[in-house]
Design an enzyme around this catalytic site. Structure first.
Site, PDB file in Angstrom:
ATOM      1  N   LYS A  69       1.158 -12.310 -17.516  1.00 26.97           N
ATOM      2  CA  LYS A  69       0.700 -11.443 -18.931  1.00 26.97           C
ATOM      3  C   LYS A  69       1.037 -10.190 -18.330  1.00 26.97           C
ATOM      4  O   LYS A  69       0.494  -9.456 -17.197  1.00 26.97           O
ATOM      5  CB  LYS A  69      -0.429 -11.265 -19.322  1.00 26.97           C
ATOM      6  CG  LYS A  69      -0.947 -10.198 -20.796  1.00 26.97           C
ATOM      7  CD  LYS A  69      -2.673 -10.165 -21.627  1.00 26.97           C
ATOM      8  CE  LYS A  69      -2.109  -9.086 -21.958  1.00 26.97           C
ATOM      9  NZ  LYS A  69      -3.471  -9.229 -22.914  1.00 26.97           N
TER      10      LYS A  69
ATOM     11  N   LYS B  62       2.664 -14.010 -21.552  1.00 27.44           N
ATOM     12  CA  LYS B  62       3.174 -13.608 -22.581  1.00 27.44           C
ATOM     13  C   LYS B  62       4.028 -12.267 -22.238  1.00 27.44           C
ATOM     14  O   LYS B  62       3.850 -11.293 -21.016  1.00 27.44           O
ATOM     15  CB  LYS B  62       1.544 -13.220 -22.655  1.00 27.44           C
ATOM     16  CG  LYS B  62       0.734 -11.983 -23.717  1.00 27.44           C
ATOM     17  CD  LYS B  62       0.042 -11.735 -24.306  1.00 27.44           C
ATOM     18  CE  LYS B  62      -0.496 -10.367 -24.931  1.00 27.44           C
ATOM     19  NZ  LYS B  62      -1.724 -10.093 -25.704  1.00 27.44           N
TER      20      LYS B  62
END
Ligand code: PBG
Length: 306
Positions: free
Chosen positions: A177, A231
């Site tokens: 992330k 992400k």
């Protein structure tokens, strides 16, 4: 001859539920997305299930925030209530995933417990994450999805879940992330401002780094992650592809708020075809190697795919 396909069951719909709300409120920077009331969340899930969507990822907006994010693990906290209602209504027809983080629940907006000097205390935060995981599992969550990027979070959560008798509840780890500017609209969606103009670069990843993402993925898998998340998605297709080559577990890509809003905004100006671009992006994410895609376009694309 197509090598890849997008199916409705590949899509996970992120949803926001706001404590005390009486009606859904559209998020200004994410047109077509809403802060739901408990009632409108249920209506929306009926619509999604009708469209063939199999999974949702829930984010909660509590009325009260404090330094430790108490509401995140309160048995009657907004997400716990929403999970229980959804599971009672849909049973196995809808997989309910719970975002597991503190930022929506803390008054300083960080994903963890903050020390006096304003820095995040990784290890104290792990204790809280364990408590949140158990509260979510107890409410009936099918999957917990830790998004806070603390070191050791997957292991801590696995330990807490197992000790509380939830050994069967899987962990979808946000492993790679990035500290991305593409989360901007999401912060409006969840009413989060980081205190003192702070950022998350101390715990989220540097967009310059790819090998580091592989190290994060390896650690999460060692700690017991059942599936992993990359992400954002579109600017990180190389990371998805590298992750695919590295692991056999399912990979979820999160097409985040900024990615959604950019397409919506360009389409609203008449610059491009929203649905065609959204579809192309989803296919690109699958081609890169993702099994599932968490996207605010889920309902819209499910209508086309039906
Ligand atoms: C943290 C979290 C964020 C998102 C999902 N979980 C925000 C952040 O890390 O700052 C962003 C999702 C999106 O932009 O759609 N709880």
């Amino acid at each position: 001859m197509a090598e890849h396909h997008l199916r409705r069951e590949d899509l996970i719909a992120p949803l926001f539920v706001k404590e005390g709300a009486t009606h859904p409120v559209e998020i200004s920077t994410m047109p077509g997305q809403f802060q739901h009331s408990e009632a409108s969340l249920l209506d929306e899930c009926h619509r999604l299930v009708g469209l063939g969507i199999r999974a949702v990822l829930l984010f909660g907006l509590p009325t009260t925030k404090d330094a430790v994010g108490s509401q995140a693990s309160d048995p009657s906290g907004i997400v716990q209530r929403a999970i229980a209602t959804l599971k009672a209504t849909f049973g196995d027809r809808l997989v309910v995933m719970a975002d597991l983080c503190l930022d929506e629940y803390t008054d300083h907006g960080h994903c963890g417990i903050v020390r006096g000097d304003g820095t995040v205390d990784n290890d104290q935060t792990l204790v809280r994450y364990g408590e949140v995981a158990v509260a979510q599992a107890r409410a009936g969550a099918d999957v917990v999805a830790p998004s806070g990027m603390m070191d050791g979070q997957v292991g801590a959560i696995r330990g807490a879940l197992d000790a509380a008798g939830f050994g069967e509840v899987p962990i979808l780890a946000y492993s790679a992330k990035y500290a991305s500017a593409l989360y901007g609209p999401f912060r409006d969606a969840v009413d989060v401002t980081i205190a003192g103009g702070g950022d998350r670069r101390a715990y989220q990843q540097d967009p310059a780094n790819a090998r580091e993402a592989m190290a994060e993925i390896d650690l999460d898998l060692d700690e017991g992650a059942d599936c992993i998340m990359v992400k954002p998605a579109m600017s990180y297709l190389d990371i998805i592809a590298a992750a695919r080559a590295r692991t056999t577990v399912p990979i979820v890509a999160y097409h985040v708020s900024g990615e959604y809003s950019m397409v919506r905004a360009a389409a609203a100006l008449g610059y491009l075809d929203e649905e065609a671009v959204a579809m192309e992006q989803m296919l690109a994410i699958k081609r890169a190697g993702a099994d599932l895609i968490c996207t605010y376009f889920a309902a819209q694309l499910a209508e086309v795919l039906a």
